[in-house]
Design a protein around this motif. Structure first.
Motif, mmCIF file in Angstrom:
data_model
loop_
_atom_site.group_PDB
_atom_site.id
_atom_site.type_symbol
_atom_site.label_atom_id
_atom_site.label_comp_id
_atom_site.label_asym_id
_atom_site.label_seq_id
_atom_site.Cartn_x
_atom_site.Cartn_y
_atom_site.Cartn_z
ATOM 1 N N LEU A 110 0.772 -1.094 -0.034
ATOM 2 C CA LEU A 110 0.009 -0.206 -0.044
ATOM 3 C C LEU A 110 0.766 1.241 -0.041
ATOM 4 O O LEU A 110 1.850 1.420 0.813
ATOM 5 N N MET A 111 0.373 2.297 -0.906
ATOM 6 C CA MET A 111 1.299 3.422 -0.951
ATOM 7 C C MET A 111 0.320 4.549 -0.780
ATOM 8 O O MET A 111 -0.831 4.676 -1.655
ATOM 9 N N VAL A 112 0.680 5.629 0.019
ATOM 10 C CA VAL A 112 -0.109 6.623 0.409
ATOM 11 C C VAL A 112 0.473 8.104 0.119
ATOM 12 O O VAL A 112 1.491 8.326 1.090
ATOM 13 N N PRO A 113 0.317 8.752 -1.025
ATOM 14 C CA PRO A 113 1.069 10.150 -0.725
ATOM 15 C C PRO A 113 0.465 10.999 0.432
ATOM 16 O O PRO A 113 -0.639 11.052 0.656
ATOM 17 N N ARG A 114 1.215 11.698 0.799
ATOM 18 C CA ARG A 114 0.676 12.706 1.915
ATOM 19 C C ARG A 114 1.116 13.961 1.579
ATOM 20 O O ARG A 114 2.298 14.483 0.930
ATOM 21 N N LYS A 115 0.467 14.944 2.356
ATOM 22 C CA LYS A 115 0.562 16.332 2.117
ATOM 23 C C LYS A 115 1.298 17.034 3.357
ATOM 24 O O LYS A 115 1.971 18.160 3.104
ATOM 25 N N GLN A 116 1.376 16.302 4.438
ATOM 26 C CA GLN A 116 2.016 16.709 5.628
ATOM 27 C C GLN A 116 2.283 15.624 6.374
ATOM 28 O O GLN A 116 1.608 14.540 6.398
ATOM 29 N N GLU A 117 3.257 15.645 7.458
ATOM 30 C CA GLU A 117 3.580 14.690 8.316
ATOM 31 C C GLU A 117 2.755 14.972 9.621
ATOM 32 O O GLU A 117 2.574 13.754 10.342
ATOM 33 N N MET A 118 2.301 16.074 10.130
ATOM 34 C CA MET A 118 1.445 16.208 11.476
ATOM 35 C C MET A 118 0.254 16.153 11.032
ATOM 36 O O MET A 118 -0.414 16.863 10.162
ATOM 37 N N CYS A 119 -0.544 15.799 12.504
ATOM 38 C CA CYS A 119 -2.028 16.114 12.467
ATOM 39 C C CYS A 119 -1.979 16.796 13.768
ATOM 40 O O CYS A 119 -1.567 16.070 14.829
ATOM 41 N N GLY A 120 -2.048 18.031 13.851
ATOM 42 C CA GLY A 120 -1.986 18.907 14.911
ATOM 43 C C GLY A 120 -0.481 18.630 15.483
ATOM 44 O O GLY A 120 0.431 18.889 14.846
ATOM 45 N N ARG A 121 -0.220 18.081 16.838
ATOM 46 C CA ARG A 121 1.096 17.845 17.284
ATOM 47 C C ARG A 121 1.529 16.357 17.180
ATOM 48 O O ARG A 121 2.316 16.029 17.801
ATOM 49 N N ILE A 122 0.716 15.655 16.365
ATOM 50 C CA ILE A 122 0.946 14.027 16.466
ATOM 51 C C ILE A 122 1.511 13.902 15.091
ATOM 52 O O ILE A 122 0.832 14.166 13.824
#
Length: 173
Positions: A110-122
């Motif tokens: 499974l591959m998931v492109p992401r737009k950012q590393e964090m969700c809030g401080r997580i």
């Protein structure tokens, strides 16, 4: 670290701590050891009508995700071709360099492109997309429970509307 089961789609994955535990884990039959993500990927494969080792969209998720169900007798070249096809799908329509998360099991890739590393401080890494979000504090746990794990993953992942039309075409690997 605090790890908690937050939704039916997420799970805690116990790691074997000894060779004996690893051997016991490997003896569990696949039919009884399916994770929630296995079910999502298999459902997406059926919906796409994709054959084994063929890339397909996992539209059941609220973020761009692509998978290939692995053939246990696949050669290294076939695995490399699957990775290449999934990378092309992840990168389609996005400015380089594309950040992405990878989850590989003995059943799927499974591959998931992401737009950012964090969700809030997580920070959310590949383990999050596999079903395990690691939390460092009770505050983070409260935030994750309030926010909901799928909402967190959707915030980190690229939305489906960033996918160009031609990227939805799949081919045999």
């Amino acid at each position: 670290a605090v790890a908690v089961l937050l939704a039916p789609m997420l799970q805690i994955v116990p790691l074997p701590f000894s060779d004996h535990q690893l051997q016991q884990q490997q003896q569990v039959e696949c039919s009884t050891a399916l994770s929630p993500m296995d079910h999502v990927v298999m459902s997406a494969q059926a919906a796409a009508g994709a054959a084994g080792m063929q890339a397909f969209l996992v539209k059941q998720l609220p973020y761009r995700a692509y998978a290939a169900v692995l053939d246990q007798s696949a050669t290294p070249e076939q695995l490399a071709a699957a990775v290449d096809q999934l990378l092309l799908l992840c990168q389609a329509g996005l400015a380089a360099p594309v950040s992405y998360n990878v989850v590989m099991t003995n059943r799927f890739l499974l591959m998931v492109p992401r737009k950012q590393e964090m969700c809030g401080r997580i920070a959310v890494n590949s383990l999050g997309f596999a079903g395990t979000i690691l939390l460092r504090s009770e505050e983070n746990l409260a935030y994750a429970v309030e926010r909901g794990p799928l909402s967190m993953l959707a915030e980190v992942g690229q939305p489906w509307d960033t996918e160009p039309q031609q990227a939805s075409l799949t081919g045999s690997l």
